[in-house]
Motif scaffolding. Structure first.
Motif, PDB file in Angstrom:
ATOM      1  N   ALA A 279     -16.501 -34.275  85.996  1.00  0.00           N
ATOM      2  CA  ALA A 279     -16.129 -35.376  85.110  1.00  0.00           C
ATOM      3  C   ALA A 279     -17.173 -35.592  84.018  1.00  0.00           C
ATOM      4  CB  ALA A 279     -15.938 -36.659  85.920  1.00  0.00           C
ATOM      5  N   LYS A 280     -18.455 -35.459  84.358  1.00  0.00           N
ATOM      6  CA  LYS A 280     -19.506 -35.637  83.350  1.00  0.00           C
ATOM      7  C   LYS A 280     -19.444 -34.559  82.275  1.00  0.00           C
ATOM      8  CE  LYS A 280     -23.149 -38.225  85.690  1.00  0.00           C
ATOM      9  NZ  LYS A 280     -24.593 -38.297  85.902  1.00  0.00           N
ATOM     10  N   VAL A 281     -19.222 -33.319  82.691  1.00  0.00           N
ATOM     11  CA  VAL A 281     -19.156 -32.216  81.725  1.00  0.00           C
ATOM     12  C   VAL A 281     -17.958 -32.401  80.796  1.00  0.00           C
ATOM     13  CG1 VAL A 281     -18.791 -29.739  81.476  1.00  0.00           C
ATOM     14  CG2 VAL A 281     -20.388 -30.590  83.202  1.00  0.00           C
ATOM     15  N   VAL A 282     -16.814 -32.780  81.352  1.00  0.00           N
ATOM     16  CA  VAL A 282     -15.615 -32.983  80.537  1.00  0.00           C
ATOM     17  C   VAL A 282     -15.812 -34.158  79.585  1.00  0.00           C
ATOM     18  CG1 VAL A 282     -13.160 -33.558  80.599  1.00  0.00           C
ATOM     19  CG2 VAL A 282     -14.099 -31.963  82.269  1.00  0.00           C
ATOM     20  N   LEU A 283     -16.451 -35.231  80.067  1.00  0.00           N
ATOM     21  CA  LEU A 283     -16.741 -36.367  79.190  1.00  0.00           C
ATOM     22  C   LEU A 283     -17.599 -35.932  78.013  1.00  0.00           C
ATOM     23  CD1 LEU A 283     -17.726 -39.977  80.183  1.00  0.00           C
ATOM     24  CD2 LEU A 283     -19.149 -38.729  78.559  1.00  0.00           C
ATOM     25  N   ALA A 284     -18.641 -35.143  78.290  1.00  0.00           N
ATOM     26  CA  ALA A 284     -19.526 -34.661  77.227  1.00  0.00           C
ATOM     27  C   ALA A 284     -18.743 -33.851  76.205  1.00  0.00           C
ATOM     28  CB  ALA A 284     -20.653 -33.821  77.830  1.00  0.00           C
ATOM     29  N   PHE A 365     -21.897 -39.526  68.456  1.00  0.00           N
ATOM     30  CA  PHE A 365     -21.071 -38.885  69.481  1.00  0.00           C
ATOM     31  C   PHE A 365     -21.719 -37.598  69.995  1.00  0.00           C
ATOM     32  CE2 PHE A 365     -18.189 -41.827  67.528  1.00  0.00           C
ATOM     33  CZ  PHE A 365     -17.419 -42.268  68.588  1.00  0.00           C
ATOM     34  N   TRP A 366     -22.405 -36.887  69.118  1.00  0.00           N
ATOM     35  CA  TRP A 366     -23.120 -35.681  69.572  1.00  0.00           C
ATOM     36  C   TRP A 366     -24.290 -36.069  70.472  1.00  0.00           C
ATOM     37  CZ3 TRP A 366     -23.053 -33.891  63.821  1.00  0.00           C
ATOM     38  CH2 TRP A 366     -21.759 -33.432  63.515  1.00  0.00           C
ATOM     39  N   PHE A 367     -24.983 -37.144  70.097  1.00  0.00           N
ATOM     40  CA  PHE A 367     -26.072 -37.651  70.943  1.00  0.00           C
ATOM     41  C   PHE A 367     -25.536 -38.042  72.316  1.00  0.00           C
ATOM     42  CE2 PHE A 367     -27.902 -41.700  72.507  1.00  0.00           C
ATOM     43  CZ  PHE A 367     -29.163 -41.244  72.891  1.00  0.00           C
ATOM     44  N   SER A 368     -24.422 -38.752  72.339  1.00  0.00           N
ATOM     45  CA  SER A 368     -23.817 -39.177  73.594  1.00  0.00           C
ATOM     46  C   SER A 368     -23.463 -37.979  74.468  1.00  0.00           C
ATOM     47  CB  SER A 368     -22.557 -40.000  73.311  1.00  0.00           C
ATOM     48  OG  SER A 368     -21.859 -40.274  74.499  1.00  0.00           O
ATOM     49  N   GLY A 369     -22.865 -36.950  73.861  1.00  0.00           N
ATOM     50  CA  GLY A 369     -22.513 -35.756  74.617  1.00  0.00           C
ATOM     51  C   GLY A 369     -23.730 -35.075  75.212  1.00  0.00           C
ATOM     52  N   ALA A 370     -24.822 -35.016  74.444  1.00  0.00           N
ATOM     53  CA  ALA A 370     -26.045 -34.382  74.941  1.00  0.00           C
ATOM     54  C   ALA A 370     -26.615 -35.146  76.136  1.00  0.00           C
ATOM     55  CB  ALA A 370     -27.079 -34.309  73.812  1.00  0.00           C
ATOM     56  N   VAL A 371     -26.602 -36.479  76.064  1.00  0.00           N
ATOM     57  CA  VAL A 371     -27.111 -37.290  77.169  1.00  0.00           C
ATOM     58  C   VAL A 371     -26.255 -37.087  78.414  1.00  0.00           C
ATOM     59  CG1 VAL A 371     -27.512 -39.650  77.980  1.00  0.00           C
ATOM     60  CG2 VAL A 371     -28.136 -39.012  75.652  1.00  0.00           C
ATOM     61  N   VAL A 373     -24.554 -34.413  79.228  1.00  0.00           N
ATOM     62  CA  VAL A 373     -24.850 -33.082  79.772  1.00  0.00           C
ATOM     63  C   VAL A 373     -26.140 -33.116  80.587  1.00  0.00           C
ATOM     64  CG1 VAL A 373     -25.552 -30.733  79.158  1.00  0.00           C
ATOM     65  CG2 VAL A 373     -23.580 -31.768  78.044  1.00  0.00           C
ATOM     66  N   VAL A 374     -27.146 -33.791  80.065  1.00  0.00           N
ATOM     67  CA  VAL A 374     -28.404 -33.900  80.809  1.00  0.00           C
ATOM     68  C   VAL A 374     -28.163 -34.582  82.154  1.00  0.00           C
ATOM     69  CG1 VAL A 374     -30.688 -34.955  80.856  1.00  0.00           C
ATOM     70  CG2 VAL A 374     -29.851 -33.893  78.752  1.00  0.00           C
ATOM     71  N   VAL A 378     -28.878 -32.950  85.842  1.00  0.00           N
ATOM     72  CA  VAL A 378     -29.711 -33.630  86.847  1.00  0.00           C
ATOM     73  C   VAL A 378     -28.966 -33.743  88.162  1.00  0.00           C
ATOM     74  CG1 VAL A 378     -30.743 -35.845  87.484  1.00  0.00           C
ATOM     75  CG2 VAL A 378     -31.114 -34.907  85.197  1.00  0.00           C
ATOM     76  N   LEU A 379     -27.732 -34.184  88.085  1.00  0.00           N
ATOM     77  CA  LEU A 379     -26.954 -34.380  89.305  1.00  0.00           C
ATOM     78  C   LEU A 379     -26.713 -33.062  90.033  1.00  0.00           C
ATOM     79  CD1 LEU A 379     -25.162 -36.376  91.014  1.00  0.00           C
ATOM     80  CD2 LEU A 379     -23.248 -35.463  89.700  1.00  0.00           C
ATOM     81  N   LEU A 380     -26.293 -32.032  89.309  1.00  0.00           N
ATOM     82  CA  LEU A 380     -25.917 -30.776  89.952  1.00  0.00           C
ATOM     83  C   LEU A 380     -27.123 -30.015  90.482  1.00  0.00           C
ATOM     84  CD1 LEU A 380     -23.110 -29.637  87.481  1.00  0.00           C
ATOM     85  CD2 LEU A 380     -22.821 -30.538  89.793  1.00  0.00           C
ATOM     86  N   THR A 381     -28.247 -30.050  89.764  1.00  0.00           N
ATOM     87  CA  THR A 381     -29.413 -29.299  90.225  1.00  0.00           C
ATOM     88  C   THR A 381     -30.149 -30.028  91.342  1.00  0.00           C
ATOM     89  OG1 THR A 381     -30.733 -30.244  88.427  1.00  0.00           O
ATOM     90  CG2 THR A 381     -29.732 -28.091  88.043  1.00  0.00           C
ATOM     91  N   LEU A 382     -30.520 -31.285  91.080  1.00  0.00           N
ATOM     92  CA  LEU A 382     -31.258 -32.035  92.094  1.00  0.00           C
ATOM     93  C   LEU A 382     -30.354 -32.461  93.244  1.00  0.00           C
ATOM     94  CD1 LEU A 382     -33.543 -34.298  89.865  1.00  0.00           C
ATOM     95  CD2 LEU A 382     -34.035 -32.056  90.861  1.00  0.00           C
ATOM     96  N   GLY A 383     -29.110 -32.811  92.940  1.00  0.00           N
ATOM     97  CA  GLY A 383     -28.206 -33.254  93.992  1.00  0.00           C
ATOM     98  C   GLY A 383     -27.851 -32.154  94.960  1.00  0.00           C
ATOM     99  N   LEU A 384     -27.620 -30.955  94.454  1.00  0.00           N
ATOM    100  CA  LEU A 384     -27.262 -29.840  95.330  1.00  0.00           C
ATOM    101  C   LEU A 384     -28.461 -29.315  96.109  1.00  0.00           C
ATOM    102  CD1 LEU A 384     -24.819 -27.809  93.048  1.00  0.00           C
ATOM    103  CD2 LEU A 384     -24.251 -29.006  95.168  1.00  0.00           C
ATOM    104  N   ARG A 385     -29.667 -29.530  95.565  1.00  0.00           N
ATOM    105  CA  ARG A 385     -30.859 -28.977  96.198  1.00  0.00           C
ATOM    106  C   ARG A 385     -31.035 -29.509  97.617  1.00  0.00           C
ATOM    107  NH1 ARG A 385     -36.191 -29.738  92.843  1.00  0.00           N
ATOM    108  NH2 ARG A 385     -34.936 -28.454  91.439  1.00  0.00           N
ATOM    109  N   ARG A 386     -30.822 -30.821  97.780  1.00  0.00           N
ATOM    110  CA  ARG A 386     -30.984 -31.394  99.119  1.00  0.00           C
ATOM    111  C   ARG A 386     -29.807 -32.304  99.444  1.00  0.00           C
ATOM    112  NH1 ARG A 386     -36.519 -34.219 100.109  1.00  0.00           N
ATOM    113  NH2 ARG A 386     -35.524 -34.420 102.138  1.00  0.00           N
TER     114      ARG A 386
END
Length: 407
Positions: A279-284, A365-371, A373-374, A378-386
């Motif tokens: 959902a975050k990626v699609v929103l971006a 809107f480009w700024f919003s999309g970049a935020v 994505v970040v 964060v969610l996918l890398t740190l969340g999946l790690r543990r």
């Protein structure tokens, strides 16, 4: 009481809390459509009038942990009723406010109600329905956000065009009374299940799952409100459509959000991190593409539908994450979550305004999309790690070995 009757009573209780959430968010966003009228009558400029929204959010950010700690030994039914009474009082005071200062006091009272209600009421579904139905029941409560978002701006503008802005707060207070009566009739006794201290909340920050959820939620709400705050100017100045089309576009966005909220009620019970991440990626992608689609009204509406749909899923998703992140229980996680999103909403609006002022609407809107994505990274890398598995029941109050919404 039979199982069927108990289940029915539980769902009626959920609906009474959902109505309370709707009225709270409606009352929070009503002034956005009323600012010019309020500024004229109370003799302040538009910028000063905008403090009504800021004060409400900041008060809610402080109130969420304070109310959670201060009332942690009380029956949750009593607390929810008291917060709904506070909502009615706040709207009543706003409706009769003789000066802008009194109006700000009313908005701060509303902020206390919002912060406390969302910290406690948003996770209450686990105490009202059977475990397999918790996420779906929670989706009804959070649907109040989407429905209120759809209704608040058109209602404010409509009331402002026909009568005094004070009528909007009368309507909010009357709906609050209806919610209060339903809660008195339907909510059972909900004894406190834990003692929450400020040290409990501070300790939650040492739990990786909670930290990840708070950081991801902060990025998400900053991204959302950096863009959403400036949707109307984007439609008027870049897409070049009239007020009626702007209203229709916001209505379409809101309806898509309601649909996304209920669909998420099913997908989150299967995969929380996958639902939030996608959902975050699609929103971006949707917000980044909006400036490029400005030449096509059809294309803009299609992107607004996509954006609204995934946004509707995100508050419920991040709330579900946070309610399972705390070893001490859902309310601890949700108190910090509410504080985070209220601050992020204010930050998103300010940063979005800075982007518009410095570089124009497209850059916002480009700024919003970049935020966004970040936040997804964060969610996918740190969340999946543990990441620890969310129980298939989706019960927000269920503890997890390694403790996770606006998503």
């Amino acid at each position: 009481m039979t199982t069927t009757a108990s289940s029915r009573r539980g769902w009626l209780s959920v609906l009474s809390v959902a109505l309370g959430s709707f009225v709270l968010v409606l009352s929070e966003f009503l002034p956005i459509g009323l600012l010019p009228s309020i500024a004229r009558e109370l003799h302040v400029d538009i910028g000063t009038a905008g403090l009504m929204v800021v004060f409400t959010g900041l008060t809610g950010a402080v109130a969420a942990p304070v109310v959670t700690v201060a009332t942690s030994r009380l029956d949750r039914r009593t607390v929810l009723l008291a917060l709904t009474v506070l909502l009615v009082v706040a709207d009543a005071l706003a409706a009769v406010a003789p000066t802008f200062g009194v109006l700000l006091v009313a908005r701060m009272l509303l902020g206390v109600g919002i912060g406390g209600f969302w910290a406690i009421g948003a996770g209450i579904a686990g105490r009202l329905v059977e475990p397999p139905a918790v996420i779906r029941a929670t989706s009804f409560i959070t649907a109040g956000v989407s429905v209120a978002t759809v209704v608040s701006l058109p209602l404010g503008a409509f009331v402002s065009s026909l009568a005094s802005w004070r009528l909007a707060f009368v309507i909010g207070g009357a709906l609050g009374l209806v919610a209060l009566v339903l809660q008195i009739a339907m909510l059972p006794s909900i004894p406190s299940s834990q003692r929450v201290r400020f040290s409990t909340l501070a300790g939650l920050l040492r739990v990786q799952r909670a930290r990840v959820g708070l950081i991801a939620a902060a990025f998400l709400f900053i991204a959302q409100f950096a863009a959403y705050t400036y949707v109307a100017p984007y439609l008027e100045e870049l897409v070049r459509v009239g007020p009626d089309t702007v209203t229709l576009a916001l209505l379409v966005f809101g309806i898509a959000g309601i649909a996304g909220n209920f669909v998420a009620g099913f997908t989150l019970s299967r995969n929380v991190i996958g639902t939030i991440g996608v959902a975050k990626v699609v929103l971006a992608a949707a917000v980044v593409l909006l400036p490029f689609a400005a030449h096509s009204v059809v294309g803009v509406f299609a992107l607004l539908v996509v954006w609204g749909f995934v946004w509707g899923a995100l508050p419920l998703g991040t709330q579900t994450w946070m309610s399972t992140a705390s070893p001490a229980g859902a309310e601890s996680g949700l108190a910090l979550f509410v504080t985070t999103i209220q601050l992020a909403i204010a930050a998103g609006s300010v940063l979005g305004g800075a982007a518009v002022t410095s570089f124009g609407l497209s850059a916002d809107f480009w700024f919003s999309g970049a935020v966004a994505v970040v936040g997804a990274v964060v969610l996918l890398t740190l969340g999946l790690r543990r990441s620890s598995a969310i129980p298939q029941t989706g019960t927000p109050t269920a503890p997890t070995p390694v403790p996770m919404p606006a998503d």
